[in-house]
Design a protein around this motif. Sequence first.
Motif, PDB file in Angstrom:
ATOM      1  N   GLN A  46       0.847  -1.317  -0.142  1.00  0.00           N
ATOM      2  CA  GLN A  46       0.008   0.020   0.003  1.00  0.00           C
ATOM      3  C   GLN A  46       0.894   1.228  -0.020  1.00  0.00           C
ATOM      4  O   GLN A  46       0.664   2.146  -0.848  1.00  0.00           O
ATOM      5  CB  GLN A  46      -0.850  -0.043   1.378  1.00  0.00           C
ATOM      6  N   VAL A  47       1.777   1.418   0.800  1.00  0.00           N
ATOM      7  CA  VAL A  47       2.851   2.427   0.970  1.00  0.00           C
ATOM      8  C   VAL A  47       3.668   2.851  -0.136  1.00  0.00           C
ATOM      9  O   VAL A  47       3.463   3.809  -0.941  1.00  0.00           O
ATOM     10  CB  VAL A  47       3.734   2.488   2.291  1.00  0.00           C
ATOM     11  N   ASN A  48       4.006   1.576  -0.688  1.00  0.00           N
ATOM     12  CA  ASN A  48       4.849   1.742  -2.251  1.00  0.00           C
ATOM     13  C   ASN A  48       4.013   2.271  -3.203  1.00  0.00           C
ATOM     14  O   ASN A  48       4.252   3.171  -4.042  1.00  0.00           O
ATOM     15  CB  ASN A  48       5.406   0.637  -2.466  1.00  0.00           C
ATOM     16  N   TYR A  49       2.665   1.670  -3.376  1.00  0.00           N
ATOM     17  CA  TYR A  49       1.559   1.863  -4.385  1.00  0.00           C
ATOM     18  C   TYR A  49       1.297   3.422  -4.366  1.00  0.00           C
ATOM     19  O   TYR A  49       1.441   4.255  -5.367  1.00  0.00           O
ATOM     20  CB  TYR A  49       0.312   1.067  -4.420  1.00  0.00           C
ATOM     21  N   TYR A  50       0.985   3.780  -3.001  1.00  0.00           N
ATOM     22  CA  TYR A  50       0.370   5.218  -3.103  1.00  0.00           C
ATOM     23  C   TYR A  50       1.557   6.212  -3.317  1.00  0.00           C
ATOM     24  O   TYR A  50       1.440   7.397  -3.989  1.00  0.00           O
ATOM     25  CB  TYR A  50      -0.519   5.641  -2.014  1.00  0.00           C
ATOM     26  N   THR A  51       2.635   5.965  -2.966  1.00  0.00           N
ATOM     27  CA  THR A  51       3.948   6.837  -2.755  1.00  0.00           C
ATOM     28  C   THR A  51       4.263   7.057  -4.514  1.00  0.00           C
ATOM     29  O   THR A  51       4.062   8.172  -4.903  1.00  0.00           O
ATOM     30  CB  THR A  51       5.152   6.477  -2.118  1.00  0.00           C
ATOM     31  N   LYS A  52       4.343   6.075  -5.040  1.00  0.00           N
ATOM     32  CA  LYS A  52       4.682   6.049  -6.687  1.00  0.00           C
ATOM     33  C   LYS A  52       3.310   6.765  -7.465  1.00  0.00           C
ATOM     34  O   LYS A  52       3.596   7.335  -8.197  1.00  0.00           O
ATOM     35  CB  LYS A  52       4.633   4.648  -7.415  1.00  0.00           C
ATOM     36  N   TYR A  53       2.192   6.513  -6.981  1.00  0.00           N
ATOM     37  CA  TYR A  53       1.079   7.048  -7.679  1.00  0.00           C
ATOM     38  C   TYR A  53       0.941   8.373  -7.466  1.00  0.00           C
ATOM     39  O   TYR A  53       0.719   9.050  -8.518  1.00  0.00           O
ATOM     40  CB  TYR A  53      -0.298   6.231  -7.226  1.00  0.00           C
ATOM     41  N   ILE A  54       0.996   8.995  -6.346  1.00  0.00           N
ATOM     42  CA  ILE A  54       0.879  10.388  -6.263  1.00  0.00           C
ATOM     43  C   ILE A  54       2.058  11.125  -6.983  1.00  0.00           C
ATOM     44  O   ILE A  54       2.013  12.023  -7.419  1.00  0.00           O
ATOM     45  CB  ILE A  54       0.912  10.737  -4.741  1.00  0.00           C
ATOM     46  N   ASN A  55       3.146  10.652  -6.708  1.00  0.00           N
ATOM     47  CA  ASN A  55       4.465  11.105  -7.377  1.00  0.00           C
ATOM     48  C   ASN A  55       4.258  11.076  -8.859  1.00  0.00           C
ATOM     49  O   ASN A  55       5.016  11.978  -9.587  1.00  0.00           O
ATOM     50  CB  ASN A  55       5.830  10.497  -6.879  1.00  0.00           C
ATOM     51  N   SER A  56       3.761  10.307  -9.377  1.00  0.00           N
ATOM     52  CA  SER A  56       3.174  10.001 -10.964  1.00  0.00           C
ATOM     53  C   SER A  56       2.284  11.118 -11.335  1.00  0.00           C
ATOM     54  O   SER A  56       2.636  11.348 -12.836  1.00  0.00           O
ATOM     55  CB  SER A  56       3.005   8.778 -11.139  1.00  0.00           C
ATOM     56  N   ARG A  57       1.845  11.944 -10.777  1.00  0.00           N
ATOM     57  CA  ARG A  57       0.884  12.933 -11.077  1.00  0.00           C
ATOM     58  C   ARG A  57       1.587  14.116 -10.836  1.00  0.00           C
ATOM     59  O   ARG A  57       1.805  14.813 -10.173  1.00  0.00           O
ATOM     60  CB  ARG A  57      -0.401  12.898 -10.313  1.00  0.00           C
ATOM     61  N   PRO A  58       1.846  14.864 -12.215  1.00  0.00           N
ATOM     62  CA  PRO A  58       2.513  16.222 -12.116  1.00  0.00           C
ATOM     63  C   PRO A  58       1.759  17.252 -11.547  1.00  0.00           C
ATOM     64  O   PRO A  58       2.112  18.330 -11.239  1.00  0.00           O
ATOM     65  CB  PRO A  58       2.728  16.181 -13.681  1.00  0.00           C
ATOM     66  N   GLU A  59       0.244  17.161 -11.609  1.00  0.00           N
ATOM     67  CA  GLU A  59      -0.623  18.234 -11.171  1.00  0.00           C
ATOM     68  C   GLU A  59      -0.562  18.089  -9.667  1.00  0.00           C
ATOM     69  O   GLU A  59      -1.337  18.966  -8.937  1.00  0.00           O
ATOM     70  CB  GLU A  59      -1.764  18.266 -11.788  1.00  0.00           C
ATOM     71  N   TRP A  60      -0.129  17.041  -8.982  1.00  0.00           N
ATOM     72  CA  TRP A  60      -0.213  16.866  -7.444  1.00  0.00           C
ATOM     73  C   TRP A  60       1.257  17.261  -6.868  1.00  0.00           C
ATOM     74  O   TRP A  60       2.091  17.014  -7.399  1.00  0.00           O
ATOM     75  CB  TRP A  60      -0.606  15.378  -7.240  1.00  0.00           C
ATOM     76  N   GLU A  61       1.118  17.587  -5.677  1.00  0.00           N
ATOM     77  CA  GLU A  61       2.474  17.717  -5.012  1.00  0.00           C
ATOM     78  C   GLU A  61       2.242  16.528  -3.715  1.00  0.00           C
ATOM     79  O   GLU A  61       1.526  16.682  -3.107  1.00  0.00           O
ATOM     80  CB  GLU A  61       2.628  19.143  -4.231  1.00  0.00           C
ATOM     81  N   PHE A  62       3.330  16.108  -3.536  1.00  0.00           N
ATOM     82  CA  PHE A  62       3.370  14.622  -2.738  1.00  0.00           C
ATOM     83  C   PHE A  62       3.445  15.364  -1.228  1.00  0.00           C
ATOM     84  O   PHE A  62       4.685  15.960  -1.036  1.00  0.00           O
ATOM     85  CB  PHE A  62       4.486  13.813  -3.053  1.00  0.00           C
ATOM     86  N   ALA A  63       2.562  15.269  -0.447  1.00  0.00           N
ATOM     87  CA  ALA A  63       2.587  15.522   0.867  1.00  0.00           C
ATOM     88  C   ALA A  63       3.124  14.682   1.995  1.00  0.00           C
ATOM     89  O   ALA A  63       4.235  14.916   2.648  1.00  0.00           O
ATOM     90  CB  ALA A  63       1.089  16.141   1.518  1.00  0.00           C
ATOM     91  N   ASN A  64       2.758  13.530   1.790  1.00  0.00           N
ATOM     92  CA  ASN A  64       3.186  12.332   2.790  1.00  0.00           C
ATOM     93  C   ASN A  64       2.262  10.849   2.578  1.00  0.00           C
ATOM     94  O   ASN A  64       1.214  11.308   1.902  1.00  0.00           O
ATOM     95  CB  ASN A  64       3.241  13.040   4.197  1.00  0.00           C
ATOM     96  N   VAL A  65       2.816  10.126   3.081  1.00  0.00           N
ATOM     97  CA  VAL A  65       2.125   8.692   3.161  1.00  0.00           C
ATOM     98  C   VAL A  65       2.059   8.606   4.701  1.00  0.00           C
ATOM     99  O   VAL A  65       3.092   8.556   5.433  1.00  0.00           O
ATOM    100  CB  VAL A  65       2.563   7.657   2.765  1.00  0.00           C
ATOM    101  N   TYR A  66       0.878   8.577   5.285  1.00  0.00           N
ATOM    102  CA  TYR A  66       0.783   8.311   6.823  1.00  0.00           C
ATOM    103  C   TYR A  66       0.348   6.903   6.880  1.00  0.00           C
ATOM    104  O   TYR A  66      -0.357   6.373   6.260  1.00  0.00           O
ATOM    105  CB  TYR A  66      -0.437   9.267   7.183  1.00  0.00           C
ATOM    106  N   ALA A  67       0.989   6.133   7.720  1.00  0.00           N
ATOM    107  CA  ALA A  67       0.677   4.844   7.855  1.00  0.00           C
ATOM    108  C   ALA A  67       0.828   4.084   9.032  1.00  0.00           C
ATOM    109  O   ALA A  67       1.689   4.420   9.915  1.00  0.00           O
ATOM    110  CB  ALA A  67       1.833   3.842   7.074  1.00  0.00           C
ATOM    111  N   ASP A  68      -0.199   3.543   9.703  1.00  0.00           N
ATOM    112  CA  ASP A  68      -0.431   2.914  10.900  1.00  0.00           C
ATOM    113  C   ASP A  68      -0.376   1.359  10.546  1.00  0.00           C
ATOM    114  O   ASP A  68      -1.248   0.795   9.906  1.00  0.00           O
ATOM    115  CB  ASP A  68      -1.568   3.253  11.547  1.00  0.00           C
TER     116      ASP A  68
END
Length: 88
Positions: A46-68
């Motif tokens: 999950q962490v890897n997927y969402y990190t890559k997905y968010i970073n792949s979108r140029p119109e988005w700025e990656f803020a963080n992945v919060y994970a428990d």
Amino acid sequence: MKKVTTIAAKTREEIQGRPQEARLRVCAYCRVSSNSNEQMESFETQVNYYTKYINSRPEWEFANVYADGGISGTGREQRTEFNRMLKD
């Protein structure tokens, strides 16, 4: 007859050149409810997927992945990363 105006889509290069303030800040929240091997593998995926997905979108700025990891779903009090996400 009404005149139709066509607005061209922006290219990826045009979006990437946008000022930082114009980009949407995006984060993700990931959680699994136990520390079993299968759940922890899912957690890492999950962490890897969402990190890559968010970073792949140029119109988005990656803020963080919060994970428990390994936190029961019965209450919010024990989810430190979830609470930190809400605070941020």
